[in-house]
Design a protein around this motif. Structure first.
Motif, PDB file in Angstrom:
ATOM      1  N   THR A  10       0.858  -1.190   0.000  1.00  0.00           N
ATOM      2  CA  THR A  10       0.000   0.000   0.000  1.00  0.00           C
ATOM      3  C   THR A  10       0.891   1.235   0.000  1.00  0.00           C
ATOM      4  N   LEU A  11       0.316   2.367  -0.313  1.00  0.00           N
ATOM      5  CA  LEU A  11       1.080   3.602  -0.336  1.00  0.00           C
ATOM      6  C   LEU A  11       1.675   3.918   1.030  1.00  0.00           C
ATOM      7  N   ILE A  12       0.925   3.664   2.069  1.00  0.00           N
ATOM      8  CA  ILE A  12       1.412   3.951   3.428  1.00  0.00           C
ATOM      9  C   ILE A  12       2.598   3.062   3.764  1.00  0.00           C
ATOM     10  N   GLU A  13       2.500   1.764   3.392  1.00  0.00           N
ATOM     11  CA  GLU A  13       3.610   0.849   3.663  1.00  0.00           C
ATOM     12  C   GLU A  13       4.866   1.284   2.905  1.00  0.00           C
ATOM     13  N   LEU A  14       4.680   1.704   1.649  1.00  0.00           N
ATOM     14  CA  LEU A  14       5.813   2.154   0.858  1.00  0.00           C
ATOM     15  C   LEU A  14       6.471   3.378   1.478  1.00  0.00           C
ATOM     16  N   LEU A  15       5.660   4.317   1.954  1.00  0.00           N
ATOM     17  CA  LEU A  15       6.191   5.516   2.593  1.00  0.00           C
ATOM     18  C   LEU A  15       6.952   5.176   3.875  1.00  0.00           C
ATOM     19  N   VAL A  16       6.443   4.200   4.610  1.00  0.00           N
ATOM     20  CA  VAL A  16       7.113   3.787   5.844  1.00  0.00           C
ATOM     21  C   VAL A  16       8.491   3.196   5.531  1.00  0.00           C
ATOM     22  N   VAL A  17       8.549   2.343   4.485  1.00  0.00           N
ATOM     23  CA  VAL A  17       9.827   1.751   4.090  1.00  0.00           C
ATOM     24  C   VAL A  17      10.822   2.825   3.669  1.00  0.00           C
ATOM     25  N   ILE A  18      10.345   3.812   2.872  1.00  0.00           N
ATOM     26  CA  ILE A  18      11.212   4.905   2.428  1.00  0.00           C
ATOM     27  C   ILE A  18      11.715   5.704   3.624  1.00  0.00           C
ATOM     28  N   ALA A  19      10.837   5.938   4.588  1.00  0.00           N
ATOM     29  CA  ALA A  19      11.226   6.692   5.781  1.00  0.00           C
ATOM     30  C   ALA A  19      12.287   5.950   6.580  1.00  0.00           C
ATOM     31  N   ILE A  20      12.134   4.619   6.688  1.00  0.00           N
ATOM     32  CA  ILE A  20      13.119   3.821   7.418  1.00  0.00           C
ATOM     33  C   ILE A  20      14.476   3.879   6.725  1.00  0.00           C
ATOM     34  N   ILE A  21      14.454   3.755   5.386  1.00  0.00           N
ATOM     35  CA  ILE A  21      15.699   3.826   4.625  1.00  0.00           C
ATOM     36  C   ILE A  21      16.359   5.185   4.814  1.00  0.00           C
ATOM     37  N   ALA A  22      15.541   6.252   4.776  1.00  0.00           N
ATOM     38  CA  ALA A  22      16.082   7.603   4.953  1.00  0.00           C
ATOM     39  C   ALA A  22      16.733   7.759   6.319  1.00  0.00           C
ATOM     40  N   VAL A  23      16.130   7.214   7.353  1.00  0.00           N
ATOM     41  CA  VAL A  23      16.692   7.292   8.698  1.00  0.00           C
ATOM     42  C   VAL A  23      18.018   6.538   8.768  1.00  0.00           C
ATOM     43  N   LEU A  24      18.036   5.344   8.151  1.00  0.00           N
ATOM     44  CA  LEU A  24      19.274   4.555   8.157  1.00  0.00           C
ATOM     45  C   LEU A  24      20.402   5.275   7.434  1.00  0.00           C
ATOM     46  N   VAL A  25      20.071   5.901   6.285  1.00  0.00           N
ATOM     47  CA  VAL A  25      21.076   6.653   5.539  1.00  0.00           C
ATOM     48  C   VAL A  25      21.597   7.822   6.371  1.00  0.00           C
ATOM     49  N   ALA A  26      20.656   8.516   7.041  1.00  0.00           N
ATOM     50  CA  ALA A  26      21.050   9.655   7.870  1.00  0.00           C
ATOM     51  C   ALA A  26      21.969   9.227   9.006  1.00  0.00           C
ATOM     52  N   LEU A  27      21.723   8.020   9.537  1.00  0.00           N
ATOM     53  CA  LEU A  27      22.551   7.523  10.627  1.00  0.00           C
ATOM     54  C   LEU A  27      23.919   7.055  10.134  1.00  0.00           C
ATOM     55  N   LEU A  28      23.934   6.474   8.931  1.00  0.00           N
ATOM     56  CA  LEU A  28      25.185   5.906   8.419  1.00  0.00           C
ATOM     57  C   LEU A  28      26.064   6.926   7.718  1.00  0.00           C
ATOM     58  N   LEU A  29      25.464   7.975   7.151  1.00  0.00           N
ATOM     59  CA  LEU A  29      26.233   8.930   6.360  1.00  0.00           C
ATOM     60  C   LEU A  29      27.383   9.578   7.136  1.00  0.00           C
ATOM     61  N   PRO A  30      27.159  10.061   8.373  1.00  0.00           N
ATOM     62  CA  PRO A  30      28.285  10.646   9.113  1.00  0.00           C
ATOM     63  C   PRO A  30      29.431   9.652   9.319  1.00  0.00           C
ATOM     64  N   ALA A  31      29.076   8.388   9.549  1.00  0.00           N
ATOM     65  CA  ALA A  31      30.119   7.378   9.743  1.00  0.00           C
ATOM     66  C   ALA A  31      30.909   7.166   8.457  1.00  0.00           C
ATOM     67  N   VAL A  32      30.190   7.153   7.321  1.00  0.00           N
ATOM     68  CA  VAL A  32      30.862   6.986   6.032  1.00  0.00           C
ATOM     69  C   VAL A  32      31.771   8.184   5.751  1.00  0.00           C
ATOM     70  N   GLN A  33      31.254   9.390   5.991  1.00  0.00           N
ATOM     71  CA  GLN A  33      32.048  10.594   5.769  1.00  0.00           C
ATOM     72  C   GLN A  33      33.269  10.629   6.682  1.00  0.00           C
TER      73      GLN A  33
END
Length: 319
Positions: A10-33
């Motif tokens: 569903t659209l809501i499920e897709l948005l939730v998955v995208i939000a989770i990915i965005a949070v993970l990227v935000a958490l990992l990006l400083p470590a990568v940098q």
């Protein structure tokens, strides 16, 4: 026959998955940098270690460090050119015509489409500084300069001499040749001058482990854009410990200069300093071949003493 129904997201499920990915990227990006910057800093340290090996190998052969160059006779090259054979760059060095009044103007190919001054070598760049290659395309650039030590470097604008160090540097006796202009080296505080022959190790009476030889610079902060080939260029001896580490007033595009009325690069009491794109300080090569990262908050007198090779002052390098 019953047809099996396939249920999609569903659209809501897709948005939730995208939000989770965005949070993970935000958490990992400083470590990568952080990991990438750590790798860049490691490369920068290794570059300075190469300089150390080259300089000490040169000294072992010639019984003195290379001189800063000269402006009165051939070949008008800086110390970085002189150590090329000791930096695994003998082939490049042999192509340079040292009989020319300006050896850095040697043709490097039959068509003469490239001069010596345009040839670079990999160890001259710190990967943390991405803007150095566009400074002056006529000259190969560098992120490393020989140290003038605790030298007077008065500003071209007298109104700017009141800032920082002009006339008040820690070692006024041994560093009293403005901008390192001394043919004999008697008035040079540090390891290199702009004009004089090289110093023997006996001149470093404070001890090689207590004296800076080479440090990081940012080419876009300096008005001497001749890279590392020319005696009168930023990579030769155009940085002193009279300017505190990471003073960015004269750097291109600096949004918050420390001294807004003194941003022209000809204010040498500000522009002729060691600095880097690393957070909190810069790397320095000491005379014993070790490389240290010095904080931009280092005690000013301690920093001055590290610049002077014979000020007679003891120094303890902070960890």
């Amino acid at each position: 026959m019953l047809r099996q129904k396939h249920r999609g997201f569903t659209l809501i499920e897709l948005l939730v998955v995208i939000a989770i990915i965005a949070v993970l990227v935000a958490l990992l990006l400083p470590a990568v940098q952080s990991a990438r910057e750590s790798a860049r800093r490691s490369q920068c340290r290794n570059n300075l270690k190469q300089y150390g090996l080259g300089l000490l190998s040169y000294e072992e052969t010639h019984k003195q460090l290379p001189g800063g160059g000269n402006n009165w006779a051939a070949p008008q090259i800086g110390w970085q050119v002189q150590i090329l054979p000791y930096m695994d760059q003998a082939t490049l060095y042999e192509k340079v015509d040292m009989n020319l009044s300006a050896a850095w103007d040697s043709c490097m190919d039959p068509a003469c489409s490239r001069r010596a001054r345009q040839v670079n070598v990999p160890y001259t760049f710190c990967p943390s500084d991405s803007g150095q290659k566009g400074v002056d395309t006529n000259w190969a650039q560098t992120n490393y300069s020989g140290s003038l030590g605790s030298q007077r470097t008065p500003s071209n604008d007298g109104n700017c001499n009141k800032f920082l160090t002009a006339g008040t540097n820690y070692e006024p006796t041994n560093g009293n040749a403005d901008h390192g202009n001394d043919f004999f080296g008697n008035n040079i505080s540090g390891a290199f001058g702009r004009l004089n022959p090289g110093f023997p190790l006996a001149a470093f009476t404070d001890g090689m482990s207590n004296t800076v030889l080479v440090g990081e610079i940012i080419p876009t902060c300096n008005d001497h854009t001749g890279g590392w080939w020319l005696y009168n260029a930023m990579g030769n001896a155009h940085a002193s410990t009279s300017v505190p580490i990471n003073i960015m007033t004269t750097c291109d595009g600096e949004p918050n200069p420390e001294f807004p009325s003194c941003t022209p690069k000809s204010n040498w009491n500000l522009s002729w300093g060691f600095r880097s794109r690393h957070t909190g300080g810069a790397h320095f090569l000491l005379g014993d071949g070790t490389v240290r990262f010095l904080s931009q908050n280092i005690d000013y007198q301690t920093y001055q003493r590290l610049g002077g090779k014979r000020d007679g002052q003891t120094v303890s390098i902070p960890e």
